[in-house]
Scaffold this active site. Structure first.
Site, PDB file in Angstrom:
ATOM      1  CG  ASN A  36       9.665  -0.075  -1.611  1.00 28.15           C
ATOM      2  OD1 ASN A  36       9.048  -0.309  -2.639  1.00 28.15           O
ATOM      3  ND2 ASN A  36      10.639   0.814  -1.580  1.00 28.15           N
ATOM      4  CD1 TRP A  37       8.942  -6.231   1.552  1.00 30.98           C
ATOM      5  CD2 TRP A  37       7.378  -5.512   2.963  1.00 30.98           C
ATOM      6  NE1 TRP A  37       7.725  -6.647   1.070  1.00 30.98           N
ATOM      7  CE2 TRP A  37       6.747  -6.225   1.924  1.00 30.98           C
ATOM      8  CE3 TRP A  37       6.588  -4.966   3.974  1.00 30.98           C
ATOM      9  CZ2 TRP A  37       5.367  -6.403   1.859  1.00 30.98           C
ATOM     10  CZ3 TRP A  37       5.207  -5.137   3.907  1.00 30.98           C
ATOM     11  CH2 TRP A  37       4.617  -5.854   2.862  1.00 30.98           C
ATOM     12  CG  ASP A  85      14.039   4.952  -8.767  1.00 29.22           C
ATOM     13  OD1 ASP A  85      13.887   4.835  -7.541  1.00 29.22           O
ATOM     14  OD2 ASP A  85      15.142   4.938  -9.324  1.00 29.22           O
TER      15      ASP A  85
END
Length: 190
Positions: free
Chosen positions: A50-51, A2
């Site tokens: 994340n898309w 992260d």
């Protein structure tokens, strides 16, 4: 993994360099000394959120996933690490799916650390998937509603059969606290 983009930004690097650094860090982790007692270790590699990122960054992340799967195999074999990919990774492009599938197949016989690599994974999506499966079985009459308990839910999770974690730490790049979990080697109690 992260804070990769924040890490890169602080160093005036493109976001992909933060992702690359995180993958390299993850790749180095399974080479832990054999005296470590951990038998299961999770690592989140790609989240559904994340898309929503820039198409170029997504493409680079997916390329990095393929590179990691192909180039870390020797290290995983040397360290007796078995890789299990969890999450909705089947939604990835064919080349990414093939690389991850091959990595799992080629490390399946390893008996040391189990690296649960979470790809296209979120806990909420996992729970939704498990609950939908249970609801479907209840509606079809294969499962009585009063038979649904925490064991039933645990059996539907991606990590079914994996012991609960003994330690949770989630490091944060920005100085906050986060969680990482490991399960140490032990004999399950009866």
């Amino acid at each position: 993994m992260d804070g990769n983009r924040r890490w890169a930004k602080r160093r005036h690097l493109p976001a992909i360099e933060g992702h690359r650094a995180a993958w390299l860090r993850c790749a180095a982790s399974p080479g832990a000394p054999p005296t470590w007692a951990w038998t299961y270790s999770p690592s989140t590699a790609f989240r559904p959120e994340n898309w929503r990122r820039d198409e170029r960054e997504i493409a680079l992340l997916l390329d990095l996933c393929v590179y990691f799967a192909r180039h870390e195999l020797e290290e995983f074999q040397r360290n007796n690490v078995r890789v299990c990919v969890i999450g909705d990774w089947q939604a990835l492009p064919a080349i990414s799916r093939a690389a991850l599938s091959d990595l799992q197949a080629r490390t399946a016989g390893n008996t040391g650390l189990v690296l649960n690599l979470a790809v296209n994974y979120s806990a909420r999506a996992e729970l939704s998937r498990a609950i939908r499966g249970i609801a479907f079985d209840v509606a079809a009459g294969r499962l009585a509603p009063d038979a649904v308990d925490d064991k039933t839910i645990a059996q539907r999770l991606y990590t079914a059969g994996t012991p609960d974690p003994d330690l949770l730490i989630r490091p944060a790049a920005s100085g906050g606290s986060r969680i990482f979990s490991c399960t140490r080697s032990h004999t399950p109690s009866s």
